[in-house]
Design an enzyme around this catalytic site. Structure first.
Site, mmCIF file in Angstrom:
data_model
loop_
_atom_site.group_PDB
_atom_site.id
_atom_site.type_symbol
_atom_site.label_atom_id
_atom_site.label_comp_id
_atom_site.label_asym_id
_atom_site.label_seq_id
_atom_site.Cartn_x
_atom_site.Cartn_y
_atom_site.Cartn_z
ATOM 1 N N CYS A 42 -0.241 3.741 -7.326
ATOM 2 C CA CYS A 42 -1.157 3.095 -6.387
ATOM 3 C C CYS A 42 -1.118 1.608 -6.710
ATOM 4 C CB CYS A 42 -2.575 3.633 -6.574
ATOM 5 S SG CYS A 42 -3.855 2.734 -5.664
ATOM 6 N N CYS A 67 0.858 -1.182 0.000
ATOM 7 C CA CYS A 67 0.000 0.000 0.000
ATOM 8 C C CYS A 67 0.891 1.227 0.000
ATOM 9 C CB CYS A 67 -0.946 0.028 1.188
ATOM 10 S SG CYS A 67 -2.178 1.370 1.051
#
Length: 249
Positions: free
Chosen positions: A200, A82
């Site tokens: 991302c 993440c």
């Protein structure tokens, strides 16, 4: 020839539907071109539904439990999957996170190295010789600015960026590649050395990378690809890094 099996651990947000597809795809493609090499994949999940600062901070704290769980496998390298959770914790936090997770694994008696997606992105951009990057992100305006500030604090100027203001992490995983390619076209004159098609690890980009490279006049990568490359380097495997032929001053 004796085969080598490398066990890949991933610490993944519970709502992530992308990283356990894209990183294995990159690494299996690598193995297909490397004699005597196999990868296996092992995940532990942190609870998170919405990409908001408060949920990201709680999720990051849960990464310590995940590090303990992965030490039971055992694994050869772990990836913290993440990017924005790390960057939202403060400038340079990926170094602290990697150190903490490695310490926990060592305390469990099964030490392994840790790669964060945030650290992998900046390190792989450096390997490419990147001075100016263009970023495509799903985040809110506030979190997008956080990512820009983080990358620039690591010595890479952000020449331009696009963010889609998507907070529900499941919806992030459904953003179509056509939207990324549209953003890429919009930034074609930004003056960047490299475009990060997905800054991302939840926003899918694997199926769009080839088309993005065809459309772009500059190298194109993704956070998932950078994470896979950083994992290969960490376990001592050679990586052919696409370098810039010339970096403009």
């Amino acid at each position: 020839m004796k085969r080598r099996t490398i066990r890949i651990g991933q610490i993944v947000p519970s709502s992530n539907t992308t990283m356990e597809t894209e990183v294995p795809a990159f690494l299996r493609a690598y193995a297909a071109n490397t004699d005597g090499l196999d990868f296996t994949f092992h995940s532990s999940r942190m609870r998170m539904k919405h990409v908001r600062k408060e949920e990201l901070a709680a999720m990051d704290a849960d990464s310590h439990r995940c590090a303990r769980e992965l030490s039971d496998a055992p694994i050869d390298v772990a990836g913290y999957a993440c990017l924005v959770a790390i960057m939202a914790m403060g400038l340079g936090y990926h170094r602290r996170s990697e150190k903490n997770l490695m310490r926990i694994a060592a305390e469990e008696g099964q030490p392994y190295p840790v790669v964060t997606s945030a650290g992998a992105l900046v390190s792989e951009l450096r390997h490419m010789g990147c001075r100016k990057a263009a970023l495509i992100m799903p985040y809110s305006d506030e979190l997008a600015r956080t990512v820009v500030e983080y990358v620039e604090a690591e010595g890479i100027e952000v020449a331009d960026y696009r963010n889609f203001s998507v907070a529900n992490n499941l919806d992030v995983g459904r953003i179509p590649g056509s939207r990324l390619l549209e953003a890429l076209r919009e930034m074609s004159g930004a003056g960047a050395d490299v475009t990060v098609l997905s800054a991302c690890v939840q926003m899918p980009s694997l199926d769009s990378l080839d088309e993005a490279r065809r459309l772009s006049r500059m190298p194109v990568t993704s956070t998932a690809e950078c994470t896979a490359r950083a994992m290969l380097r960490t376990v001592g495997l050679p990586v052919e890094t696409p370098r810039l032929a010339e970096v403009a001053p």
